[in-house]
Design a protein around this motif. Structure first.
Motif, PDB file in Angstrom:
ATOM      1  N   LEU A   1      -7.229  14.096  23.712  1.00 45.16           N
ATOM      2  CA  LEU A   1      -8.567  13.481  23.350  1.00 45.16           C
ATOM      3  C   LEU A   1      -9.591  13.545  24.177  1.00 45.16           C
ATOM      4  N   VAL A   2     -10.018  13.502  24.598  1.00 43.51           N
ATOM      5  CA  VAL A   2     -10.973  12.857  25.972  1.00 43.51           C
ATOM      6  C   VAL A   2     -12.260  12.782  25.359  1.00 43.51           C
ATOM      7  N   SER A   3     -13.089  10.933  25.082  1.00 45.77           N
ATOM      8  CA  SER A   3     -13.967  11.524  24.568  1.00 45.77           C
ATOM      9  C   SER A   3     -14.798   9.597  25.451  1.00 45.77           C
ATOM     10  N   GLY A   4     -16.153   9.851  25.342  1.00 45.08           N
ATOM     11  CA  GLY A   4     -16.851   8.636  25.776  1.00 45.08           C
ATOM     12  C   GLY A   4     -18.083   8.283  25.598  1.00 45.08           C
ATOM     13  N   GLY A   5     -17.810   6.818  25.089  1.00 45.55           N
ATOM     14  CA  GLY A   5     -19.561   6.279  24.583  1.00 45.55           C
ATOM     15  C   GLY A   5     -19.081   6.614  22.778  1.00 45.55           C
ATOM     16  N   SER A   6     -20.181   7.007  22.433  1.00 45.26           N
ATOM     17  CA  SER A   6     -20.750   7.512  21.172  1.00 45.26           C
ATOM     18  C   SER A   6     -19.839   8.555  20.831  1.00 45.26           C
ATOM     19  N   GLY A   7     -19.094   9.618  21.871  1.00 50.58           N
ATOM     20  CA  GLY A   7     -18.353  10.556  21.929  1.00 50.58           C
ATOM     21  C   GLY A   7     -17.403  10.624  20.916  1.00 50.58           C
ATOM     22  N   ILE A   8     -16.584   9.139  21.323  1.00 48.16           N
ATOM     23  CA  ILE A   8     -15.583   8.914  20.315  1.00 48.16           C
ATOM     24  C   ILE A   8     -15.210   9.524  18.809  1.00 48.16           C
ATOM     25  N   THR A   9     -16.460   9.510  18.566  1.00 48.23           N
ATOM     26  CA  THR A   9     -16.294   9.532  16.890  1.00 48.23           C
ATOM     27  C   THR A   9     -15.895  11.011  16.198  1.00 48.23           C
ATOM     28  N   PRO A  10     -16.161  12.263  16.637  1.00 53.17           N
ATOM     29  CA  PRO A  10     -14.825  13.334  16.437  1.00 53.17           C
ATOM     30  C   PRO A  10     -13.703  13.197  16.827  1.00 53.17           C
TER      31      PRO A  10
ATOM     32  N   PHE B   1      -7.532   3.577  27.785  1.00 58.67           N
ATOM     33  CA  PHE B   1      -9.159   3.188  28.059  1.00 58.67           C
ATOM     34  C   PHE B   1      -9.676   3.085  29.104  1.00 58.67           C
ATOM     35  N   ARG B   2     -10.700   3.558  29.595  1.00 55.08           N
ATOM     36  CA  ARG B   2     -10.950   2.982  30.886  1.00 55.08           C
ATOM     37  C   ARG B   2     -12.663   2.927  30.946  1.00 55.08           C
ATOM     38  N   TYR B   3     -12.844   2.128  31.591  1.00 54.53           N
ATOM     39  CA  TYR B   3     -13.900   1.789  31.684  1.00 54.53           C
ATOM     40  C   TYR B   3     -14.351   1.870  33.245  1.00 54.53           C
ATOM     41  N   PRO B   4     -15.457   3.126  33.644  1.00 56.73           N
ATOM     42  CA  PRO B   4     -16.273   3.284  34.742  1.00 56.73           C
ATOM     43  C   PRO B   4     -16.855   2.420  35.325  1.00 56.73           C
ATOM     44  N   ASP B   5     -16.647   2.562  36.773  1.00 58.20           N
ATOM     45  CA  ASP B   5     -17.994   1.481  37.508  1.00 58.20           C
ATOM     46  C   ASP B   5     -18.623   2.026  38.874  1.00 58.20           C
ATOM     47  N   ARG B   6     -19.388   2.319  38.396  1.00 57.45           N
ATOM     48  CA  ARG B   6     -20.357   3.668  39.649  1.00 57.45           C
ATOM     49  C   ARG B   6     -19.983   2.397  41.297  1.00 57.45           C
ATOM     50  N   ARG B   7     -20.717   0.843  41.038  1.00 57.83           N
ATOM     51  CA  ARG B   7     -20.573   0.073  42.236  1.00 57.83           C
ATOM     52  C   ARG B   7     -19.185   0.295  42.548  1.00 57.83           C
ATOM     53  N   ALA B   8     -17.793   0.233  41.971  1.00 54.15           N
ATOM     54  CA  ALA B   8     -16.968  -0.138  42.256  1.00 54.15           C
ATOM     55  C   ALA B   8     -16.131   1.635  42.628  1.00 54.15           C
ATOM     56  N   GLY B   9     -16.950   2.733  42.770  1.00 57.91           N
ATOM     57  CA  GLY B   9     -16.511   3.897  42.809  1.00 57.91           C
ATOM     58  C   GLY B   9     -15.790   4.048  41.753  1.00 57.91           C
ATOM     59  N   THR B  10     -15.660   4.349  40.263  1.00 52.39           N
ATOM     60  CA  THR B  10     -14.413   4.190  39.925  1.00 52.39           C
ATOM     61  C   THR B  10     -15.290   5.318  38.760  1.00 52.39           C
ATOM     62  N   GLY B  11     -15.433   6.807  38.840  1.00 53.71           N
ATOM     63  CA  GLY B  11     -15.617   7.343  38.155  1.00 53.71           C
ATOM     64  C   GLY B  11     -15.434   8.215  36.327  1.00 53.71           C
ATOM     65  N   TYR B  12     -15.522   9.298  36.323  1.00 57.97           N
ATOM     66  CA  TYR B  12     -15.501   9.959  35.114  1.00 57.97           C
ATOM     67  C   TYR B  12     -14.583  10.041  34.262  1.00 57.97           C
ATOM     68  N   PHE B  13     -13.487  10.792  35.233  1.00 62.12           N
ATOM     69  CA  PHE B  13     -12.389  11.607  34.842  1.00 62.12           C
ATOM     70  C   PHE B  13     -11.736  12.005  36.330  1.00 62.12           C
ATOM     71  N   ASP B  14     -10.589  12.092  36.200  1.00 61.70           N
ATOM     72  CA  ASP B  14      -9.774  11.886  37.324  1.00 61.70           C
ATOM     73  C   ASP B  14      -8.485  12.708  37.562  1.00 61.70           C
TER      74      ASP B  14
ATOM     75  N   HIS C   1     -10.667   7.030  26.190  1.00 61.00           N
ATOM     76  CA  HIS C   1     -11.386   7.479  26.123  1.00 61.00           C
ATOM     77  C   HIS C   1     -12.429   6.199  26.922  1.00 61.00           C
ATOM     78  N   PHE C   2     -13.167   6.397  27.353  1.00 63.08           N
ATOM     79  CA  PHE C   2     -14.114   5.729  28.404  1.00 63.08           C
ATOM     80  C   PHE C   2     -15.801   5.365  27.787  1.00 63.08           C
ATOM     81  N   ALA C   3     -15.630   4.092  28.440  1.00 65.22           N
ATOM     82  CA  ALA C   3     -16.505   3.231  27.815  1.00 65.22           C
ATOM     83  C   ALA C   3     -16.711   2.333  28.754  1.00 65.22           C
ATOM     84  N   LYS C   4     -17.980   1.400  28.535  1.00 64.38           N
ATOM     85  CA  LYS C   4     -18.970   0.213  29.605  1.00 64.38           C
ATOM     86  C   LYS C   4     -18.066  -1.042  29.806  1.00 64.38           C
TER      87      LYS C   4
END
Length: 354
Positions: free
Chosen positions: A142-151, A200-213, A172-175
């Motif tokens: 089960l993979v979700s991001g932001g408000s996509g956590i609900t279903p 849980f993962r908290y992507p940070d574009r400035r640190a170069g961490t993305g959404y899915f690896d 789950h990915f969140a800010k």
């Protein structure tokens, strides 16, 4: 009984009988289904969780489905689609929705700021094909991001309620940690069920961490190639998941909550200029994609529901420029017009107020 109802409807014409019954009690209805808010929880910043008690018409939901909510704001009825977060096995007649308050979202902001026990809303039966299969697969991702956590949270709760014994990874990915709703419950589920792993993962574009690896996925769930995967969240997250599984020849194992609609082809001559999201002071090159997709690619999070031009959740005002309706192919150059972002594309320079 049906004949009696039809007779009463005839006698109360021109108004339906529900118009009179709601004067006695808003949830006392014959035809239209409604729900009463019984509990409100604002523990996660920027979102609100509502517990609702539907009227007798409610038939329940399957984990992963969505419902359409009708709310009157400033005298105007608005409808939005939300996915229940409670499991499908509960015996109580209740419905739980977690709503993220989107900037400029009429309904989400209203519910976030004003929802209280006793509020009555319109409700439609659960719909959608995003659901766990029967029989259950041996492994579930089960993979979700932001408000996509609900279903996917509804799916996880259902599996836990069933005492599912297969392997599960909930990713789950969140800010930030503070923005994850139901975090305590997720930790409890993982603690009570050794076969369920919650990350849980908290992507940070400035640190170069993305959404899915892929490398991290192989570490967290080395069995993912034999799992059925369910994903819901921002477009780039869902695209990233699909790319990993497509590269392994397993595209058919990925299931996502989204809708499809027949779109008119985009002419190459239309794909030029700059799309300006003036309320956010953000600009991007016009890519020819829907304005909703362009906004999300630019890092914005406009409210949306069905993504196919039905629910009007993503309506925004076009200040200037020309847009093309992706369903009909028609163009509109009139300024200060409301448009649906999910089924509209820019033709040259366009200014959208989001």
């Amino acid at each position: 009984m049906v004949d009696l109802v039809n007779l009463v409807q005839t006698l109360t014409s021109p108004h339906p009988v529900d118009r009179y019954l709601e004067l006695v009690r808003p949830t006392l209805t014959v035809g239209r289904m409604r729900a009463e808010v019984t509990r409100v929880n604002r523990s996660a910043p920027g979102s609100v969780t509502l517990t609702l008690r539907p009227t007798r018409h409610w038939r329940g939901h399957t984990a992963g489905q969505y419902v359409t909510l009708g709310v009157v704001v400033d005298g105007v009825r608005h409808t939005r689609c939300y996915s229940p977060v409670n499991g499908e096995l509960g015996r109580e007649r209740r419905l739980e929705l977690t709503v993220k308050a989107h900037s400029g979202g009429i309904v989400s902001q209203y519910l976030y700021q004003h929802a209280a026990p006793g509020l009555v809303v319109d409700l439609e039966q659960a719909a959608g094909t995003f659901a766990l299969p029967e029989p259950r697969p041996e492994r579930v991702l089960l993979v979700s991001g932001g408000s996509g956590i609900t279903p996917v949270l509804s799916m996880l709760r259902t599996l836990a309620e069933e005492d599912y014994r297969g392997e599960v990874l909930f990713l789950h990915f969140a800010k930030a940690e503070v923005f994850v709703p139901h975090r305590d419950e997720l930790a409890r589920i993982a603690a009570e069920h050794p076969n369920i792993r919650v990350e849980f993962r908290y992507p940070d574009r400035r640190a170069g961490t993305g959404y899915f690896d892929r490398a991290e996925l192989e570490q967290l769930a080395p069995w993912y190639r034999s799992a059925e995967t369910f994903v819901c969240g921002p477009a780039r997250l869902m695209d990233g998941v699909r790319e990993v599984f497509a590269a392994d020849g397993l595209a058919n194992r990925v299931h996502s909550e989204e809708f499809t609609v027949a779109l008119a082809p985009i002419a190459d001559a239309d794909v030029h200029g700059t799309t300006t999201f003036s309320a956010s002071d953000v600009r991007s090159d016009n890519t020819g994609e829907s304005l909703l997709e362009q906004a999300e690619a630019a890092g914005l999070t406009p409210e949306f529901g069905c993504r196919m031009g039905i629910c009007f959740s993503c309506t925004a005002v076009k200040r200037t420029g020309c847009t093309r309706n992706l369903r009909t192919g028609e163009t509109d150059s009139d300024p200060d017009q409301p448009i649906q972002l999910c089924v509209s594309a820019a033709v040259g320079d366009v200014d959208i107020e989001i």
